[in-house]
Design a protein around this motif. Structure first.
Motif, PDB file in Angstrom:
ATOM      1  N   LEU A 358       0.842  -1.184   0.054  1.00 48.60           N
ATOM      2  CA  LEU A 358       0.029  -0.262  -0.053  1.00 48.60           C
ATOM      3  C   LEU A 358       0.917   1.185  -0.061  1.00 48.60           C
ATOM      4  N   PRO A 359       0.447   2.319  -0.678  1.00 47.00           N
ATOM      5  CA  PRO A 359       1.228   3.579  -0.672  1.00 47.00           C
ATOM      6  C   PRO A 359       1.843   4.118   0.610  1.00 47.00           C
ATOM      7  N   LYS A 360       0.933   3.782   1.795  1.00 49.32           N
ATOM      8  CA  LYS A 360       1.248   4.148   3.167  1.00 49.32           C
ATOM      9  C   LYS A 360       1.751   3.369   4.013  1.00 49.32           C
ATOM     10  N   ALA A 361       2.423   2.356   3.404  1.00 43.03           N
ATOM     11  CA  ALA A 361       2.748   1.216   4.158  1.00 43.03           C
ATOM     12  C   ALA A 361       3.848   1.530   5.474  1.00 43.03           C
ATOM     13  N   GLN A 362       4.700   2.646   5.031  1.00 43.83           N
ATOM     14  CA  GLN A 362       5.452   2.948   6.099  1.00 43.83           C
ATOM     15  C   GLN A 362       5.034   3.519   7.515  1.00 43.83           C
ATOM     16  N   ALA A 363       3.743   4.288   7.061  1.00 36.06           N
ATOM     17  CA  ALA A 363       2.955   4.739   8.223  1.00 36.06           C
ATOM     18  C   ALA A 363       2.064   3.849   8.743  1.00 36.06           C
ATOM     19  N   TYR A 364       1.728   2.736   7.992  1.00 35.90           N
ATOM     20  CA  TYR A 364       0.960   1.427   8.685  1.00 35.90           C
ATOM     21  C   TYR A 364       1.730   0.789   9.566  1.00 35.90           C
ATOM     22  N   ARG A 365       3.253   0.535   9.172  1.00 38.08           N
ATOM     23  CA  ARG A 365       4.123  -0.134   9.898  1.00 38.08           C
ATOM     24  C   ARG A 365       4.188   0.575  11.333  1.00 38.08           C
ATOM     25  N   THR A 366       4.530   1.785  11.309  1.00 38.16           N
ATOM     26  CA  THR A 366       4.726   2.540  12.489  1.00 38.16           C
ATOM     27  C   THR A 366       3.294   2.521  13.424  1.00 38.16           C
ATOM     28  N   LEU A 367       2.247   2.379  12.755  1.00 40.25           N
ATOM     29  CA  LEU A 367       1.023   2.297  13.322  1.00 40.25           C
ATOM     30  C   LEU A 367       0.682   1.047  14.218  1.00 40.25           C
ATOM     31  N   ILE A 368       1.172  -0.135  13.403  1.00 42.83           N
ATOM     32  CA  ILE A 368       1.277  -1.435  14.081  1.00 42.83           C
ATOM     33  C   ILE A 368       2.195  -1.473  15.431  1.00 42.83           C
ATOM     34  N   SER A 369       3.402  -0.667  15.335  1.00 40.78           N
ATOM     35  CA  SER A 369       4.389  -0.896  16.345  1.00 40.78           C
ATOM     36  C   SER A 369       3.516   0.121  17.558  1.00 40.78           C
ATOM     37  N   GLN A 370       3.155   1.196  17.136  1.00 41.63           N
ATOM     38  CA  GLN A 370       2.310   2.092  18.092  1.00 41.63           C
ATOM     39  C   GLN A 370       1.441   1.022  19.034  1.00 41.63           C
ATOM     40  N   GLU A 371       0.274   0.693  18.180  1.00 40.58           N
ATOM     41  CA  GLU A 371      -0.685  -0.006  18.714  1.00 40.58           C
ATOM     42  C   GLU A 371      -0.484  -1.129  19.394  1.00 40.58           C
ATOM     43  N   MET A 372       0.355  -1.920  18.840  1.00 40.89           N
ATOM     44  CA  MET A 372       0.956  -3.282  19.720  1.00 40.89           C
ATOM     45  C   MET A 372       1.760  -2.864  20.978  1.00 40.89           C
ATOM     46  N   LEU A 373       2.557  -2.069  20.818  1.00 45.43           N
ATOM     47  CA  LEU A 373       3.207  -1.445  22.031  1.00 45.43           C
ATOM     48  C   LEU A 373       2.257  -1.375  23.291  1.00 45.43           C
ATOM     49  N   ALA A 374       1.035  -0.408  22.696  1.00 45.72           N
ATOM     50  CA  ALA A 374       0.219   0.001  23.887  1.00 45.72           C
ATOM     51  C   ALA A 374      -0.337  -1.539  24.558  1.00 45.72           C
ATOM     52  N   ARG A 375      -0.402  -2.427  23.477  1.00 47.02           N
ATOM     53  CA  ARG A 375      -1.063  -3.687  23.985  1.00 47.02           C
ATOM     54  C   ARG A 375      -0.096  -4.547  24.624  1.00 47.02           C
ATOM     55  N   GLY A 376       1.155  -4.251  24.937  1.00 48.59           N
ATOM     56  CA  GLY A 376       2.141  -5.125  25.769  1.00 48.59           C
ATOM     57  C   GLY A 376       3.165  -5.898  24.602  1.00 48.59           C
ATOM     58  N   TYR A 377       3.116  -5.458  23.485  1.00 48.13           N
ATOM     59  CA  TYR A 377       4.022  -6.154  22.525  1.00 48.13           C
ATOM     60  C   TYR A 377       5.031  -5.390  21.625  1.00 48.13           C
ATOM     61  N   LEU A 378       6.197  -6.046  21.649  1.00 44.60           N
ATOM     62  CA  LEU A 378       7.355  -5.244  20.783  1.00 44.60           C
ATOM     63  C   LEU A 378       7.180  -6.007  19.412  1.00 44.60           C
ATOM     64  N   ALA A 379       6.762  -5.162  18.337  1.00 41.96           N
ATOM     65  CA  ALA A 379       6.032  -5.890  17.063  1.00 41.96           C
ATOM     66  C   ALA A 379       6.321  -4.883  16.374  1.00 41.96           C
ATOM     67  N   ALA A 380       6.564  -5.184  14.960  1.00 43.84           N
ATOM     68  CA  ALA A 380       6.428  -4.420  13.517  1.00 43.84           C
ATOM     69  C   ALA A 380       5.975  -5.455  12.519  1.00 43.84           C
ATOM     70  N   THR A 381       6.926  -5.704  11.612  1.00 39.44           N
ATOM     71  CA  THR A 381       6.463  -6.503  10.550  1.00 39.44           C
ATOM     72  C   THR A 381       7.162  -7.383  10.247  1.00 39.44           C
ATOM     73  N   ALA A 382       8.091  -7.871  11.218  1.00 42.14           N
ATOM     74  CA  ALA A 382       8.878  -9.121  11.129  1.00 42.14           C
ATOM     75  C   ALA A 382       8.745  -9.917  12.478  1.00 42.14           C
ATOM     76  N   VAL A 383       8.772 -11.351  12.650  1.00 41.55           N
ATOM     77  CA  VAL A 383       9.000 -11.993  13.652  1.00 41.55           C
ATOM     78  C   VAL A 383      10.077 -12.885  13.515  1.00 41.55           C
ATOM     79  N   TYR A 384      11.005 -13.071  14.332  1.00 42.82           N
ATOM     80  CA  TYR A 384      12.235 -14.016  14.546  1.00 42.82           C
ATOM     81  C   TYR A 384      11.766 -14.839  15.524  1.00 42.82           C
ATOM     82  N   THR A 385      11.301 -16.078  15.338  1.00 42.59           N
ATOM     83  CA  THR A 385      10.939 -16.890  16.226  1.00 42.59           C
ATOM     84  C   THR A 385      11.827 -17.551  17.170  1.00 42.59           C
ATOM     85  N   CYS A 386      11.283 -17.894  18.272  1.00 48.53           N
ATOM     86  CA  CYS A 386      12.206 -18.616  19.233  1.00 48.53           C
ATOM     87  C   CYS A 386      11.319 -19.750  19.843  1.00 48.53           C
TER      88      CYS A 386
END
Length: 434
Positions: A358-386
């Motif tokens: 999407l054209p605003k993908a980087q803004a959306y990626r930032t929104l994901i980090s912001q909203e997930m942080l508020a929900r108690g997660y360190l998150a963006a658009t990648a997960v390195y599993t453990c």
């Protein structure tokens, strides 16, 4: 503003760039809001300087901690090493044990050298390979660190490595005399590699086995054959891919052996240790040049490496993190369909990521980090599993992510995403296209 952001502001006045690793800069996630520093980490949980607890559904120590943060068995081995002494005039016996274990996992290899960072290990491998072949030219594909030999590819054209590292990466400080010593080729572009071998004095092919894409057809087999036909040393950089899909290198999955391989990140589960494996006739060239460093001999790295391999083998960690990564990837795809968001995924399963087309993908990626942080997660658009990413953790992550995707859908339907952000848009970070 939390204590972490306050400290980050001070850090940028005394440390150029604020820290030593681009991937950990808060601006890569959530400028002016990211916690920035941790006080404690265990399993897949991280506590910031204000005592807030987060579940790490992001890059897990930049991919180092496949057994989770603070694995008890690895940490206990390190504590014993500390009690016994981590440095001496004599050598640590564990480095011999670690070499033997890694060679046993890779029957094509005969010898190993060790360092403490991925960039160092990659530079060591290039030095040895050049010494063995007597040729300076390196054909490379992928990301291999910050050293002069690698950044020399951008001399004269700062965009040469754009598809391998960062667009516009400046090679300031790299000697101009290194221009024309390194030649990038695109992943799966065999014809491009063959042309380099035909027109340049290539002594080394340096590449990641895979990062974002699978090899097409017999690409890796043909690279191996090309190297053999021209007396070229083939080096697989497995700093990132190693121990995630196999007990050892990803090349074992594809059945193609290199002449040398470089390992790091997961090898010590958060402790600093990297290794260079190779065939005897090539590795012996290390004796005909100078490769030596004090802290490559400290005990903790080797002890951690031996303990980490022991836990991995017993727990079959590579199977667990691969299965978890595949599930996360599938659920991202399903979530995108649910909310009508065009989404692509990439990466080996245990290093999975998604991108919103999407054209605003980087803004959306930032929104994901912001909203997930508020929900108690360190998150963006990648997960390195453990191994600490248990099914209940993954379920909770997707329960939190669902309404964030719904919010993005609202923005695509007319809501202003910038009005939802509490700070600037995140920086683009590493853009690896190989």
């Amino acid at each position: 503003m939390g204590k972490g952001q306050e400290l980050w502001k001070r850090a940028k006045t005394v440390i150029p760039g604020g820290n030593m690793l681009l991937s950990k800069r808060p601006e890569q996630f959530l400028p002016e809001q990211w916690p920035a520093y941790y006080s404690k980490a265990k399993g897949c949980r991280v506590w910031d300087l204000d005592g807030r607890e987060y579940i790490d559904m992001s890059i897990m120590g930049i991919g180092c901690n496949t057994l989770g943060y603070g694995d008890d068995e690895v940490d206990d081995a390190v504590r014993r090493a500390i009690d016994l002494g981590t440095m001496s005039t004599l050598n640590a016996p564990e480095e011999v044990e670690l070499a033997q274990k890694l060679i046993a996992l890779h029957p094509w290899a005969d010898m190993a050298r060790f360092a403490r960072s991925g960039g160092e290990a990659n530079a060591i491998s290039i030095r040895i390979a050049r010494a063995a072949t007597g040729r300076d030219g390196v054909a490379l594909c992928g990301y291999h660190g910050w050293h002069d030999w690698y950044l020399a590819a951008n001399l004269g054209n700062a965009e040469t490595l754009a598809g391998h590292l960062l667009p516009g990466l400046s090679p300031n400080g790299v000697p101009q005399s290194l221009r024309g010593s390194v030649f990038p080729f695109a992943y799966n572009d065999y014809d491009g590699l063959e042309e380099l071998v035909r027109t340049q004095s290539i002594g080394v092919i340096k590449m990641e086995v895979s990062r974002n894409y699978e090899p097409e057809g017999d690409f890796l087999v043909r690279v191996r054959q090309l190297a053999d036909a021209h007396g070229i040393v083939l080096i697989f950089d497995e700093c990132t891919s190693g121990f995630r899909q196999a007990l050892g290198g990803l090349h074992k999955v594809y059945g193609v052996d290199p002449d040398m391989a470089v390992f790091g990140k997961a090898l010590g589960n958060g402790y600093a240790v990297t290794g260079v494996l190779g065939k005897r006739d090539i590795m012996q060239a290390a004796q005909n040049t100078f490769i030596s460093s004090t802290f490559w001999t400290e005990r903790i790295g080797s002890v951690a490496g031996v303990a980490t391999l022991r836990v991995m083998e017993r727990e079959k960690s590579w199977e667990k993190i691969t299965a978890t990564g595949r599930e996360i990837t599938a659920r991202w795809q399903a979530l995108g369909k649910k909310h009508g968001l065009p989404l692509t995924t990439a990466g080996v399963p245990a290093l999975t990521s998604f991108a919103l087309k999407l054209p605003k993908a980087q803004a959306y990626r930032t929104l994901i980090s912001q909203e997930m942080l508020a929900r108690g997660y360190l998150a963006a658009t990648a997960v390195y599993t453990c191994t600490a990413h248990t099914p209940d953790i993954v379920d909770g992550y997707f329960e939190a992510l669902d309404p964030v995707f719904a919010l993005i859908r609202d923005c695509e339907d007319g809501r202003d995403v910038m009005s939802l952000l509490n700070g600037p848009v995140a920086h683009s970070g590493f853009t690896r296209l190989n």
